[in-house]
Design a protein around this motif. Structure first.
Motif, PDB file in Angstrom:
ATOM      1  N   PHE A  22       0.857  -1.189   0.000  1.00 21.57           N
ATOM      2  CA  PHE A  22       0.000   0.000   0.000  1.00 21.57           C
ATOM      3  C   PHE A  22       0.886   1.228   0.000  1.00 21.57           C
ATOM      4  O   PHE A  22       1.834   1.315   0.779  1.00 21.57           O
ATOM      5  N   PHE A  23       0.574   2.184  -0.878  1.00 21.31           N
ATOM      6  CA  PHE A  23       1.351   3.420  -0.978  1.00 21.31           C
ATOM      7  C   PHE A  23       0.449   4.637  -0.879  1.00 21.31           C
ATOM      8  O   PHE A  23      -0.676   4.621  -1.370  1.00 21.31           O
ATOM      9  N   THR A  24       0.972   5.669  -0.303  1.00 21.56           N
ATOM     10  CA  THR A  24       0.431   7.017  -0.441  1.00 21.56           C
ATOM     11  C   THR A  24       1.585   7.859  -0.953  1.00 21.56           C
ATOM     12  O   THR A  24       2.661   7.873  -0.357  1.00 21.56           O
ATOM     13  N   VAL A  25       1.379   8.512  -2.069  1.00 15.93           N
ATOM     14  CA  VAL A  25       2.406   9.349  -2.680  1.00 15.93           C
ATOM     15  C   VAL A  25       1.822  10.745  -2.838  1.00 15.93           C
ATOM     16  O   VAL A  25       0.753  10.911  -3.419  1.00 15.93           O
ATOM     17  N   SER A  26       2.538  11.732  -2.307  1.00 17.36           N
ATOM     18  CA  SER A  26       2.059  13.113  -2.332  1.00 17.36           C
ATOM     19  C   SER A  26       2.950  13.988  -3.192  1.00 17.36           C
ATOM     20  O   SER A  26       4.161  13.774  -3.255  1.00 17.36           O
ATOM     21  N   LEU A  27       2.352  14.985  -3.802  1.00 17.84           N
ATOM     22  CA  LEU A  27       3.120  16.000  -4.510  1.00 17.84           C
ATOM     23  C   LEU A  27       3.822  16.890  -3.495  1.00 17.84           C
ATOM     24  O   LEU A  27       3.345  17.063  -2.373  1.00 17.84           O
ATOM     25  N   ALA A  28       4.935  17.460  -3.892  1.00 26.93           N
ATOM     26  CA  ALA A  28       5.641  18.396  -3.012  1.00 26.93           C
ATOM     27  C   ALA A  28       4.760  19.610  -2.721  1.00 26.93           C
ATOM     28  O   ALA A  28       4.725  20.106  -1.598  1.00 26.93           O
ATOM     29  N   ASP A  29       4.023  20.055  -3.739  1.00 24.50           N
ATOM     30  CA  ASP A  29       3.114  21.192  -3.575  1.00 24.50           C
ATOM     31  C   ASP A  29       1.722  20.657  -3.267  1.00 24.50           C
ATOM     32  O   ASP A  29       0.974  20.275  -4.164  1.00 24.50           O
ATOM     33  N   ARG A  30       1.370  20.631  -1.988  1.00 22.85           N
ATOM     34  CA  ARG A  30       0.091  20.044  -1.575  1.00 22.85           C
ATOM     35  C   ARG A  30      -1.109  20.890  -1.989  1.00 22.85           C
ATOM     36  O   ARG A  30      -2.252  20.463  -1.851  1.00 22.85           O
ATOM     37  N   SER A  31      -0.883  22.093  -2.519  1.00 28.58           N
ATOM     38  CA  SER A  31      -2.008  22.913  -2.990  1.00 28.58           C
ATOM     39  C   SER A  31      -2.279  22.682  -4.479  1.00 28.58           C
ATOM     40  O   SER A  31      -3.217  23.256  -5.031  1.00 28.58           O
ATOM     41  N   ILE A  41      -6.414   1.833  -6.968  1.00 28.21           N
ATOM     42  CA  ILE A  41      -5.749   3.132  -6.995  1.00 28.21           C
ATOM     43  C   ILE A  41      -6.808   4.218  -6.833  1.00 28.21           C
ATOM     44  O   ILE A  41      -7.911   4.092  -7.361  1.00 28.21           O
ATOM     45  N   VAL A  42      -6.464   5.235  -6.070  1.00 33.32           N
ATOM     46  CA  VAL A  42      -7.325   6.404  -5.889  1.00 33.32           C
ATOM     47  C   VAL A  42      -6.452   7.611  -6.183  1.00 33.32           C
ATOM     48  O   VAL A  42      -5.423   7.813  -5.547  1.00 33.32           O
ATOM     49  N   VAL A  43      -6.854   8.398  -7.175  1.00 34.45           N
ATOM     50  CA  VAL A  43      -6.097   9.590  -7.552  1.00 34.45           C
ATOM     51  C   VAL A  43      -6.858  10.815  -7.077  1.00 34.45           C
ATOM     52  O   VAL A  43      -8.017  11.017  -7.436  1.00 34.45           O
ATOM     53  N   LEU A  44      -6.203  11.592  -6.252  1.00 32.14           N
ATOM     54  CA  LEU A  44      -6.755  12.836  -5.727  1.00 32.14           C
ATOM     55  C   LEU A  44      -5.907  13.990  -6.274  1.00 32.14           C
ATOM     56  O   LEU A  44      -4.847  13.748  -6.873  1.00 32.14           O
ATOM     57  N   PRO A  45      -6.339  15.224  -6.122  1.00 25.29           N
ATOM     58  CA  PRO A  45      -5.605  16.335  -6.751  1.00 25.29           C
ATOM     59  C   PRO A  45      -4.112  16.398  -6.411  1.00 25.29           C
ATOM     60  O   PRO A  45      -3.287  16.637  -7.298  1.00 25.29           O
ATOM     61  N   ASP A  46      -3.741  16.163  -5.158  1.00 23.86           N
ATOM     62  CA  ASP A  46      -2.349  16.359  -4.742  1.00 23.86           C
ATOM     63  C   ASP A  46      -1.666  15.093  -4.231  1.00 23.86           C
ATOM     64  O   ASP A  46      -0.509  15.138  -3.821  1.00 23.86           O
ATOM     65  N   HIS A  47      -2.372  13.965  -4.251  1.00 17.70           N
ATOM     66  CA  HIS A  47      -1.753  12.715  -3.815  1.00 17.70           C
ATOM     67  C   HIS A  47      -2.542  11.531  -4.369  1.00 17.70           C
ATOM     68  O   HIS A  47      -3.639  11.708  -4.892  1.00 17.70           O
ATOM     69  N   LEU A  48      -1.936  10.349  -4.265  1.00 16.48           N
ATOM     70  CA  LEU A  48      -2.651   9.144  -4.677  1.00 16.48           C
ATOM     71  C   LEU A  48      -2.389   8.037  -3.676  1.00 16.48           C
ATOM     72  O   LEU A  48      -1.390   8.053  -2.953  1.00 16.48           O
ATOM     73  N   HIS A  49      -3.322   7.108  -3.628  1.00 17.48           N
ATOM     74  CA  HIS A  49      -3.203   5.892  -2.818  1.00 17.48           C
ATOM     75  C   HIS A  49      -3.265   4.719  -3.791  1.00 17.48           C
ATOM     76  O   HIS A  49      -4.042   4.746  -4.741  1.00 17.48           O
ATOM     77  N   ALA A  50      -2.455   3.704  -3.547  1.00 20.40           N
ATOM     78  CA  ALA A  50      -2.469   2.540  -4.429  1.00 20.40           C
ATOM     79  C   ALA A  50      -2.129   1.280  -3.647  1.00 20.40           C
ATOM     80  O   ALA A  50      -1.412   1.329  -2.646  1.00 20.40           O
ATOM     81  N   VAL A  51      -2.672   0.170  -4.129  1.00 24.99           N
ATOM     82  CA  VAL A  51      -2.319  -1.159  -3.631  1.00 24.99           C
ATOM     83  C   VAL A  51      -1.825  -1.944  -4.838  1.00 24.99           C
ATOM     84  O   VAL A  51      -2.557  -2.094  -5.823  1.00 24.99           O
ATOM     85  N   TRP A  52      -0.577  -2.395  -4.754  1.00 26.30           N
ATOM     86  CA  TRP A  52       0.037  -3.167  -5.826  1.00 26.30           C
ATOM     87  C   TRP A  52       0.433  -4.540  -5.310  1.00 26.30           C
ATOM     88  O   TRP A  52       0.878  -4.678  -4.183  1.00 26.30           O
ATOM     89  N   THR A  53       0.314  -5.547  -6.184  1.00 25.62           N
ATOM     90  CA  THR A  53       0.838  -6.877  -5.906  1.00 25.62           C
ATOM     91  C   THR A  53       1.996  -7.110  -6.861  1.00 25.62           C
ATOM     92  O   THR A  53       1.845  -6.970  -8.083  1.00 25.62           O
ATOM     93  N   LEU A  54       3.151  -7.457  -6.311  1.00 24.09           N
ATOM     94  CA  LEU A  54       4.333  -7.709  -7.130  1.00 24.09           C
ATOM     95  C   LEU A  54       4.380  -9.174  -7.544  1.00 24.09           C
ATOM     96  O   LEU A  54       3.794 -10.037  -6.893  1.00 24.09           O
ATOM     97  N   VAL A  72      -4.940  15.248 -10.972  1.00 24.03           N
ATOM     98  CA  VAL A  72      -6.232  15.118 -11.668  1.00 24.03           C
ATOM     99  C   VAL A  72      -6.250  15.936 -12.952  1.00 24.03           C
ATOM    100  O   VAL A  72      -6.872  15.542 -13.933  1.00 24.03           O
ATOM    101  N   ARG A  73      -5.535  17.052 -12.962  1.00 21.74           N
ATOM    102  CA  ARG A  73      -5.459  17.887 -14.166  1.00 21.74           C
ATOM    103  C   ARG A  73      -4.698  17.166 -15.275  1.00 21.74           C
ATOM    104  O   ARG A  73      -5.035  17.288 -16.454  1.00 21.74           O
ATOM    105  N   GLU A  74      -3.680  16.400 -14.914  1.00 21.70           N
ATOM    106  CA  GLU A  74      -2.841  15.688 -15.884  1.00 21.70           C
ATOM    107  C   GLU A  74      -3.014  14.170 -15.783  1.00 21.70           C
ATOM    108  O   GLU A  74      -2.069  13.413 -16.000  1.00 21.70           O
ATOM    109  N   VAL A  75      -4.229  13.737 -15.484  1.00 27.20           N
ATOM    110  CA  VAL A  75      -4.474  12.307 -15.270  1.00 27.20           C
ATOM    111  C   VAL A  75      -4.172  11.481 -16.522  1.00 27.20           C
ATOM    112  O   VAL A  75      -3.758  10.328 -16.417  1.00 27.20           O
ATOM    113  N   VAL A  76      -4.329  12.056 -17.705  1.00 23.47           N
ATOM    114  CA  VAL A  76      -4.005  11.330 -18.940  1.00 23.47           C
ATOM    115  C   VAL A  76      -2.513  10.995 -18.960  1.00 23.47           C
ATOM    116  O   VAL A  76      -2.124   9.876 -19.299  1.00 23.47           O
TER     117      VAL A  76
END
Length: 87
Positions: free
Chosen positions: A15-24, A53-66, A29-33
């Motif tokens: 499970f990951f949470t990855v955040s942008l440096a600029d949380r504002s 995977i859940v993509v939010l404006p300034d961060h995302l959550h994901a569950v990956w299986t390797l 979501v603007r560049e989801v493509v």
């Protein structure tokens, strides 16, 4: 410097949470493509299963299986970030 403890179990779910440096920012979501394209390339280069995977404006959550025998999620995360940053 932080002393992170990272578990590495081949073939496990992570499970990951990855955040942008600029949380504002709304970059994800603007560049989801571009995010989807970077994700697809990363997944082709270093296969893994995306359970969720859940993509939010300034961060995302994901569950990956390797894949069995593989515990290198850090290379995949780095690759995704690098490819998204290039777009």
């Amino acid at each position: 410097m932080s002393d992170y403890r990272r578990v590495r179990i081949p073939g496990a779910k992570y499970f990951f949470t990855v955040s942008l440096a600029d949380r504002s920012s709304d970059l994800l979501v603007r560049e989801v493509v571009h995010l989807r394209a970077a994700f697809a390339v990363t997944q082709r280069e270093r296969p893994f299963w995306c359970d969720a995977i859940v993509v939010l404006p300034d961060h995302l959550h994901a569950v990956w299986t390797l894949p069995p025998g593989d515990a290198d999620y850090l290379t995949r995360l780095g690759g995704l970030g690098g490819k998204f940053g290039e777009s």
